[in-house]
Write an enzyme that holds these catalytic residues in place. Structure first.
Site, PDB file in Angstrom:
ATOM      1  N   MET A  30     -40.482  21.398  11.622  1.00 37.15           N
ATOM      2  CA  MET A  30     -39.070  21.805  11.525  1.00 37.15           C
ATOM      3  C   MET A  30     -38.387  21.016  10.409  1.00 37.15           C
ATOM      4  O   MET A  30     -37.157  20.940  10.366  1.00 37.15           O
ATOM      5  CB  MET A  30     -38.374  21.601  12.863  1.00 37.15           C
ATOM      6  N   GLY A  31     -39.174  20.423   9.528  1.00 33.04           N
ATOM      7  CA  GLY A  31     -38.597  19.707   8.393  1.00 33.04           C
ATOM      8  C   GLY A  31     -38.087  18.328   8.756  1.00 33.04           C
ATOM      9  O   GLY A  31     -38.463  17.777   9.791  1.00 33.04           O
ATOM     10  N   LEU A  33     -38.899  15.671   7.170  1.00 28.49           N
ATOM     11  CA  LEU A  33     -40.248  15.115   7.258  1.00 28.49           C
ATOM     12  C   LEU A  33     -40.273  13.591   7.194  1.00 28.49           C
ATOM     13  O   LEU A  33     -39.455  12.959   6.539  1.00 28.49           O
ATOM     14  CB  LEU A  33     -41.120  15.686   6.136  1.00 28.49           C
ATOM     15  N   GLY A  36     -45.078  10.684  10.066  1.00 27.83           N
ATOM     16  CA  GLY A  36     -45.841  11.358  11.126  1.00 27.83           C
ATOM     17  C   GLY A  36     -46.289  12.741  10.657  1.00 27.83           C
ATOM     18  O   GLY A  36     -47.475  13.094  10.747  1.00 27.83           O
ATOM     19  N   HIS A  37     -45.333  13.510  10.137  1.00 28.17           N
ATOM     20  CA  HIS A  37     -45.685  14.837   9.610  1.00 28.17           C
ATOM     21  C   HIS A  37     -46.711  14.714   8.481  1.00 28.17           C
ATOM     22  O   HIS A  37     -47.668  15.477   8.402  1.00 28.17           O
ATOM     23  CB  HIS A  37     -44.449  15.520   9.016  1.00 28.17           C
ATOM     24  N   GLN A  61     -36.195  27.559  20.230  1.00 29.45           N
ATOM     25  CA  GLN A  61     -36.686  26.450  21.045  1.00 29.45           C
ATOM     26  C   GLN A  61     -35.605  25.402  21.343  1.00 29.45           C
ATOM     27  O   GLN A  61     -35.883  24.379  21.951  1.00 29.45           O
ATOM     28  CB  GLN A  61     -37.922  25.809  20.420  1.00 29.45           C
ATOM     29  N   GLY A 147     -49.109  17.245  16.555  1.00 28.68           N
ATOM     30  CA  GLY A 147     -49.050  15.838  16.925  1.00 28.68           C
ATOM     31  C   GLY A 147     -49.146  15.627  18.436  1.00 28.68           C
ATOM     32  O   GLY A 147     -48.562  16.388  19.215  1.00 28.68           O
ATOM     33  N   ASP A 150     -45.933  15.217  20.783  1.00 31.88           N
ATOM     34  CA  ASP A 150     -45.390  16.294  21.619  1.00 31.88           C
ATOM     35  C   ASP A 150     -46.543  16.808  22.487  1.00 31.88           C
ATOM     36  O   ASP A 150     -47.061  17.901  22.272  1.00 31.88           O
ATOM     37  CB  ASP A 150     -44.812  17.394  20.728  1.00 31.88           C
ATOM     38  N   SER A 186     -37.915  13.054  13.662  1.00 35.62           N
ATOM     39  CA  SER A 186     -36.815  13.479  12.778  1.00 35.62           C
ATOM     40  C   SER A 186     -35.475  13.061  13.368  1.00 35.62           C
ATOM     41  O   SER A 186     -34.497  12.882  12.650  1.00 35.62           O
ATOM     42  CB  SER A 186     -36.842  14.994  12.598  1.00 35.62           C
TER      43      SER A 186
HETATM   44  P1  AMP Z   1     -41.444  18.741  14.402  1.00 37.01           P
HETATM   45  O1  AMP Z   1     -40.996  18.870  12.989  1.00 37.01           O
HETATM   46  O2  AMP Z   1     -40.745  17.653  15.149  1.00 37.01           O
HETATM   47  O3  AMP Z   1     -41.458  20.057  15.126  1.00 37.01           O
HETATM   48  O4  AMP Z   1     -42.947  18.253  14.333  1.00 37.01           O
HETATM   49  C1  AMP Z   1     -43.925  18.980  13.631  1.00 37.01           C
HETATM   50  C2  AMP Z   1     -45.284  18.460  14.009  1.00 37.01           C
HETATM   51  O5  AMP Z   1     -45.372  17.073  13.674  1.00 37.01           O
HETATM   52  C3  AMP Z   1     -45.558  18.570  15.509  1.00 37.01           C
HETATM   53  O6  AMP Z   1     -46.914  18.965  15.710  1.00 37.01           O
HETATM   54  C4  AMP Z   1     -45.298  17.174  15.997  1.00 37.01           C
HETATM   55  O7  AMP Z   1     -46.006  16.840  17.174  1.00 37.01           O
HETATM   56  C5  AMP Z   1     -45.791  16.348  14.803  1.00 37.01           C
HETATM   57  N1  AMP Z   1     -45.181  15.015  14.834  1.00 37.01           N
HETATM   58  C6  AMP Z   1     -43.870  14.713  14.978  1.00 37.01           C
HETATM   59  N2  AMP Z   1     -43.704  13.372  15.008  1.00 37.01           N
HETATM   60  C7  AMP Z   1     -44.934  12.816  14.882  1.00 37.01           C
HETATM   61  C8  AMP Z   1     -45.432  11.474  14.854  1.00 37.01           C
HETATM   62  N3  AMP Z   1     -44.623  10.429  14.976  1.00 37.01           N
HETATM   63  N4  AMP Z   1     -46.756  11.283  14.724  1.00 37.01           N
HETATM   64  C9  AMP Z   1     -47.606  12.354  14.615  1.00 37.01           C
HETATM   65  N5  AMP Z   1     -47.202  13.635  14.634  1.00 37.01           N
HETATM   66  C10 AMP Z   1     -45.887  13.882  14.770  1.00 37.01           C
END
Ligand code: AMP
Length: 281
Positions: A30-31, A33, A36-37, A61, A147, A150, A186
């Site tokens: 979802m940007g 970034l 982790g991303h 969501q 990740g 989640d 994020s």
């Molecule tokens: P999001 O942008 O929050 O929807 O996350 C996109 C992807 O990045 C999802 O698969 C998350 O689980 C993963 N993600 C978010 N934060 C982390 C992190 N700290 N370490 C590893 N993966 C992450």
């Protein structure tokens, strides 16, 4: 690096790359970034010929309008980071492009979405499943990276991919943490200085739970972890659960054999943070 705003452009690119023999690794986001991303992008790059990342803040969501409205959006910066990370294509559609019509699909995930995030955020996982299904249909990746941060989402995505018959391999990636243990998110940019400092207690409580498991019952561990987090004046636990890592159902007893995981959601003011830790490590 290609930047696509339409579904047609993205799927044509994917079809071209696949027919020329490249495997495609896909990282949906979802940007806003962070490292982790980027760790997911990095892994996708190592394991595939081409890497696609999507940036789409999925309204379906979000169960609270305020959360959707305040979600950080940093597209220019994100694109620069992805270029630097060696990403080949970015798919960043508008909401109208993704959902020209109302999405009425309803998934039945059984007990998987009746607990934790599922019970506290009604409709959240249905929205996640809809968007990930659509993204997999458009991008048609060989592998998609998610990740462990989640954790429940990962279980739901696996189930959805099975239900929909996707051939994409769903790959789980370790949580990347700040130096004090706070899981990168994020949403962390919305924390005040004091909230940010206290937020490291969430990881400390998870580590404490792991130390206590399997010596104490889940109920006692849960109580101790909640007290530890709530002792920080700016934090408030929404839930802290010790669950079976496969079924996600709460465990009544600790046992060394069965895979268990501690999962928590904590409010720091208006900001909702989630984290988890495997208790078998
Ligand atoms: P999001 O942008 O929050 O929807 O996350 C996109 C992807 O990045 C999802 O698969 C998350 O689980 C993963 N993600 C978010 N934060 C982390 C992190 N700290 N370490 C590893 N993966 C992450």
């Amino acid at each position: 690096m290609e930047v696509f705003r339409s579904k047609g452009e993205q799927s044509s690119w994917s079809a071209r790359e696949a027919s020329s023999g490249s495997s495609i690794g896909f990282v949906p986001t979802m940007g806003a970034l962070h490292a982790g991303h980027l760790s997911l992008v990095d892994r996708a790059r190592r394991e595939n010929g081409k890497v696609v990342c999507s940036i789409f803040v999925n309204p379906l969501q979000f169960n609270k309008t305020e959360d959707l409205e305040t979600y950080p959006r940093t597209l220019e910066r994100d694109l620069a980071l992805l270029k630097e990370a060696g990403c080949d294509a970015v798919f960043c559609p508008s909401t109208q492009e993704m959902y020209p019509e109302k999405m009425s699909k309803r998934y039945d995930f059984g007990e998987l979405d009746q607990v934790m995030e599922g019970s506290h955020r009604p409709g959240h996982f249905n929205g996640v499943a809809i968007v990930v299904n659509l993204l997999l249909e458009i991008v048609r990746p060989h592998r998609a990276y998610f990740g462990l941060k989640d954790y429940q989402q990962l279980r739901i995505v696996r189930r959805m991919a099975e239900m929909e018959g996707h051939s994409t391999e769903i790959i789980a990636c370790e949580t990347v943490r700040e130096a004090d243990g706070l899981a990168m998110s994020s949403r962390n940019v919305r924390l005040s200085k004091d909230q940010r400092r206290e937020a490291s207690t969430i990881y400390k409580a998870l580590v404490r739970a792991r130390q206590l498991y399997p010596h104490k019952d889940p109920a006692a561990i849960k109580q101790e972890a909640i007290s530890l987090i709530n002792a920080s004046p700016r934090l408030e636990v929404e839930y802290f659960e010790i669950v079976d890592a496969i079924t996600l159902q709460p465990l009544e007893r600790s046992s060394e054999g069965s895979p268990a995981i501690a999962c928590t959601a904590v409010y720091a003011g208006e900001v909702r943070l989630i984290d988890n830790l495997s208790l078998n490590a």
